[in-house]
Design a protein around this motif. Sequence first.
Motif, PDB file in Angstrom:
ATOM      1  N   TYR A   1       0.836  -1.207   0.000  1.00  0.00           N
ATOM      2  CA  TYR A   1       0.000   0.000   0.000  1.00  0.00           C
ATOM      3  C   TYR A   1       0.870   1.256   0.000  1.00  0.00           C
ATOM      4  CZ  TYR A   1      -3.613   3.336   1.374  1.00  0.00           C
ATOM      5  OH  TYR A   1      -4.467   4.419   1.419  1.00  0.00           O
ATOM      6  N   ASP A   2       1.824   1.305   0.911  1.00  0.00           N
ATOM      7  CA  ASP A   2       2.699   2.484   0.998  1.00  0.00           C
ATOM      8  C   ASP A   2       3.515   2.656  -0.277  1.00  0.00           C
ATOM      9  OD1 ASP A   2       1.735   2.903   3.539  1.00  0.00           O
ATOM     10  OD2 ASP A   2       3.469   2.006   4.557  1.00  0.00           O
ATOM     11  N   ASN A   3       3.970   1.548  -0.832  1.00  0.00           N
ATOM     12  CA  ASN A   3       4.802   1.620  -2.035  1.00  0.00           C
ATOM     13  C   ASN A   3       3.997   2.094  -3.244  1.00  0.00           C
ATOM     14  OD1 ASN A   3       7.428   1.058  -3.325  1.00  0.00           O
ATOM     15  ND2 ASN A   3       6.280  -0.482  -4.462  1.00  0.00           N
ATOM     16  N   THR A   4       2.762   1.609  -3.367  1.00  0.00           N
ATOM     17  CA  THR A   4       1.942   2.036  -4.505  1.00  0.00           C
ATOM     18  C   THR A   4       1.541   3.507  -4.370  1.00  0.00           C
ATOM     19  OG1 THR A   4      -0.023   1.141  -3.377  1.00  0.00           O
ATOM     20  CG2 THR A   4       1.027  -0.242  -5.029  1.00  0.00           C
ATOM     21  N   LYS A   5       1.324   3.961  -3.158  1.00  0.00           N
ATOM     22  CA  LYS A   5       1.026   5.384  -2.958  1.00  0.00           C
ATOM     23  C   LYS A   5       2.208   6.235  -3.422  1.00  0.00           C
ATOM     24  CE  LYS A   5      -1.772   7.080  -0.195  1.00  0.00           C
ATOM     25  NZ  LYS A   5      -3.036   7.874  -0.278  1.00  0.00           N
ATOM     26  N   ALA A   6       3.410   5.774  -3.123  1.00  0.00           N
ATOM     27  CA  ALA A   6       4.605   6.506  -3.550  1.00  0.00           C
ATOM     28  C   ALA A   6       4.742   6.480  -5.070  1.00  0.00           C
ATOM     29  CB  ALA A   6       5.842   5.904  -2.891  1.00  0.00           C
ATOM     30  N   LEU A   7       4.436   5.342  -5.681  1.00  0.00           N
ATOM     31  CA  LEU A   7       4.524   5.231  -7.141  1.00  0.00           C
ATOM     32  C   LEU A   7       3.512   6.149  -7.823  1.00  0.00           C
ATOM     33  CD1 LEU A   7       4.927   1.354  -7.559  1.00  0.00           C
ATOM     34  CD2 LEU A   7       6.682   3.089  -7.956  1.00  0.00           C
ATOM     35  N   LEU A   8       2.325   6.249  -7.252  1.00  0.00           N
ATOM     36  CA  LEU A   8       1.283   7.086  -7.842  1.00  0.00           C
ATOM     37  C   LEU A   8       1.598   8.572  -7.707  1.00  0.00           C
ATOM     38  CD1 LEU A   8      -1.939   5.167  -6.718  1.00  0.00           C
ATOM     39  CD2 LEU A   8      -1.012   5.351  -9.029  1.00  0.00           C
ATOM     40  N   ALA A   9       2.503   8.908  -6.813  1.00  0.00           N
ATOM     41  CA  ALA A   9       2.885  10.311  -6.622  1.00  0.00           C
ATOM     42  C   ALA A   9       3.936  10.756  -7.635  1.00  0.00           C
ATOM     43  CB  ALA A   9       3.402  10.523  -5.204  1.00  0.00           C
ATOM     44  N   THR A  10       4.450   9.821  -8.436  1.00  0.00           N
ATOM     45  CA  THR A  10       5.450  10.166  -9.446  1.00  0.00           C
ATOM     46  C   THR A  10       4.749  10.609 -10.729  1.00  0.00           C
ATOM     47  OG1 THR A  10       5.589   7.926 -10.376  1.00  0.00           O
ATOM     48  CG2 THR A  10       6.961   8.411  -8.450  1.00  0.00           C
ATOM     49  N   LYS A  11       5.526  10.785 -11.792  1.00  0.00           N
ATOM     50  CA  LYS A  11       4.964  11.197 -13.076  1.00  0.00           C
ATOM     51  C   LYS A  11       5.265  10.185 -14.183  1.00  0.00           C
ATOM     52  CE  LYS A  11       5.156  16.157 -12.037  1.00  0.00           C
ATOM     53  NZ  LYS A  11       5.637  17.493 -12.481  1.00  0.00           N
ATOM     54  N   GLU A  12       5.694   9.004 -13.797  1.00  0.00           N
ATOM     55  CA  GLU A  12       6.068   7.982 -14.774  1.00  0.00           C
ATOM     56  C   GLU A  12       4.940   6.974 -14.969  1.00  0.00           C
ATOM     57  OE1 GLU A  12       8.821   7.868 -16.561  1.00  0.00           O
ATOM     58  OE2 GLU A  12       9.606   9.703 -15.646  1.00  0.00           O
ATOM     59  N   LYS A  13       4.543   6.778 -16.219  1.00  0.00           N
ATOM     60  CA  LYS A  13       3.482   5.808 -16.495  1.00  0.00           C
ATOM     61  C   LYS A  13       3.900   4.388 -16.118  1.00  0.00           C
ATOM     62  CE  LYS A  13       0.854   8.178 -20.109  1.00  0.00           C
ATOM     63  NZ  LYS A  13      -0.438   8.196 -19.397  1.00  0.00           N
ATOM     64  N   SER A  14       5.175   4.089 -16.268  1.00  0.00           N
ATOM     65  CA  SER A  14       5.645   2.756 -15.893  1.00  0.00           C
ATOM     66  C   SER A  14       5.433   2.511 -14.403  1.00  0.00           C
ATOM     67  CB  SER A  14       7.123   2.592 -16.252  1.00  0.00           C
ATOM     68  OG  SER A  14       7.920   3.564 -15.587  1.00  0.00           O
ATOM     69  N   ASN A  15       5.580   3.557 -13.595  1.00  0.00           N
ATOM     70  CA  ASN A  15       5.333   3.427 -12.156  1.00  0.00           C
ATOM     71  C   ASN A  15       3.850   3.220 -11.868  1.00  0.00           C
ATOM     72  OD1 ASN A  15       8.025   3.732 -11.524  1.00  0.00           O
ATOM     73  ND2 ASN A  15       7.876   5.925 -11.112  1.00  0.00           N
ATOM     74  N   PHE A  16       3.003   3.907 -12.618  1.00  0.00           N
ATOM     75  CA  PHE A  16       1.560   3.752 -12.426  1.00  0.00           C
ATOM     76  C   PHE A  16       1.132   2.314 -12.749  1.00  0.00           C
ATOM     77  CE2 PHE A  16       1.473   8.414 -13.959  1.00  0.00           C
ATOM     78  CZ  PHE A  16       1.871   8.858 -12.709  1.00  0.00           C
ATOM     79  N   ARG A  17       1.744   1.751 -13.775  1.00  0.00           N
ATOM     80  CA  ARG A  17       1.388   0.387 -14.172  1.00  0.00           C
ATOM     81  C   ARG A  17       1.891  -0.629 -13.154  1.00  0.00           C
ATOM     82  NH1 ARG A  17       2.706   1.187 -20.692  1.00  0.00           N
ATOM     83  NH2 ARG A  17       1.112   2.817 -20.992  1.00  0.00           N
ATOM     84  N   ARG A  18       3.061  -0.383 -12.595  1.00  0.00           N
ATOM     85  CA  ARG A  18       3.555  -1.241 -11.509  1.00  0.00           C
ATOM     86  C   ARG A  18       2.627  -1.152 -10.308  1.00  0.00           C
ATOM     87  NH1 ARG A  18       9.168   0.784 -10.001  1.00  0.00           N
ATOM     88  NH2 ARG A  18       8.706  -0.519  -8.181  1.00  0.00           N
ATOM     89  N   ALA A  19       2.205   0.070 -10.004  1.00  0.00           N
ATOM     90  CA  ALA A  19       1.296   0.267  -8.874  1.00  0.00           C
ATOM     91  C   ALA A  19      -0.017  -0.479  -9.108  1.00  0.00           C
ATOM     92  CB  ALA A  19       1.029   1.759  -8.672  1.00  0.00           C
ATOM     93  N   TYR A  20      -0.508  -0.442 -10.331  1.00  0.00           N
ATOM     94  CA  TYR A  20      -1.762  -1.125 -10.664  1.00  0.00           C
ATOM     95  C   TYR A  20      -1.648  -2.628 -10.401  1.00  0.00           C
ATOM     96  CZ  TYR A  20      -5.640  -2.863 -13.521  1.00  0.00           C
ATOM     97  OH  TYR A  20      -6.774  -3.510 -13.961  1.00  0.00           O
ATOM     98  N   ASP A  21      -0.570  -3.235 -10.870  1.00  0.00           N
ATOM     99  CA  ASP A  21      -0.382  -4.677 -10.667  1.00  0.00           C
ATOM    100  C   ASP A  21      -0.257  -5.015  -9.183  1.00  0.00           C
ATOM    101  OD1 ASP A  21      -0.481  -5.143 -13.388  1.00  0.00           O
ATOM    102  OD2 ASP A  21       1.689  -5.029 -13.657  1.00  0.00           O
ATOM    103  N   ASP A  22       0.473  -4.182  -8.438  1.00  0.00           N
ATOM    104  CA  ASP A  22       0.634  -4.432  -7.001  1.00  0.00           C
ATOM    105  C   ASP A  22      -0.693  -4.277  -6.263  1.00  0.00           C
ATOM    106  OD1 ASP A  22       3.297  -4.971  -7.288  1.00  0.00           O
ATOM    107  OD2 ASP A  22       4.012  -3.029  -6.563  1.00  0.00           O
ATOM    108  N   LEU A  23      -1.498  -3.323  -6.686  1.00  0.00           N
ATOM    109  CA  LEU A  23      -2.798  -3.118  -6.040  1.00  0.00           C
ATOM    110  C   LEU A  23      -3.754  -4.274  -6.319  1.00  0.00           C
ATOM    111  CD1 LEU A  23      -3.146   0.697  -6.752  1.00  0.00           C
ATOM    112  CD2 LEU A  23      -3.058  -0.343  -4.476  1.00  0.00           C
TER     113      LEU A  23
END
Length: 270
Positions: A116-138
């Motif tokens: 949860y904490d890691n995906t929140k941090a990823l969503l705070a970035t501006k990289e689409k690759s991070n958003f997609r990683r966050a999606y899979d983790d969620l």
Amino acid sequence: MLSSGDYDGAIDNAANALRTNKNKKGKQPYIYMLEEAYAKAQERDLRQIDLLIKDANPRNLEQVFTTYHKLNDRQEKIRPLLPLRMMKDNREAKFLFQDYSEQIVNSKNALSKYLYDNTKALLATKEKSNFRRAYDDLLYLEQINPGYKDVQKLTKEALFKGTDFVSVSLRNETNMVIPAQLEADLLDFSTYGLNEKWVAYHSNKQKGIDYDYGIVLNFRQINISPEQVKEKEFEKEKLVKVGLKKLLDSRGHAVKDSLGKDVMVDDMRT
């Protein structure tokens, strides 16, 4: 399998063999193999968990959680087979079972917090690759811990942020007017099978979306043909009188009338 370290493979093999007629003498080797494989697998997994916990790396939390699950699943696979008698040693096979429920819950909670904490941090970035990683983790977090905090809301956010939005427009370079319905059909990319998980095509721009790409479709020629052509073939026949012919009996001889003359009938042909 034991010599190669495939303990779970050996356990599966032995357990499958012992599900029927486990007390037969011919099944004894499987009991010995099961006892040894279980002890070695359990010892290996507990040693690995101990090492991962000592390492104190949060990235190891998932492996700790899944290994505790594996320990529990393994003993539940064996439990229905008990007791298993070892005839040569005149004893029952020994399997050290433990209650891993507390470890499973604790490791799940620790992993859930980390994800949860890691995906929140990823969503705070501006990289689409991070958003997609966050999606899979969620998605994984929702799977292991359904209803955890606002995971479903964050999942939708990650999907939206990770999507490449493509604006599609049509440029008519033909010498004909394209009907509105035809234009709408041509711009309906859902019928082309092009929409993917991370790509969305819009023929009409929507508010609140910053488009990543744009596509202009240039139409230079449109050929229109009938939607469907149906053809049927009929064959008709008609009998026509072409003259007269002798009436023949069943033996092929001409039939005579009372005066001895041949009987004539109409000669009908198609």
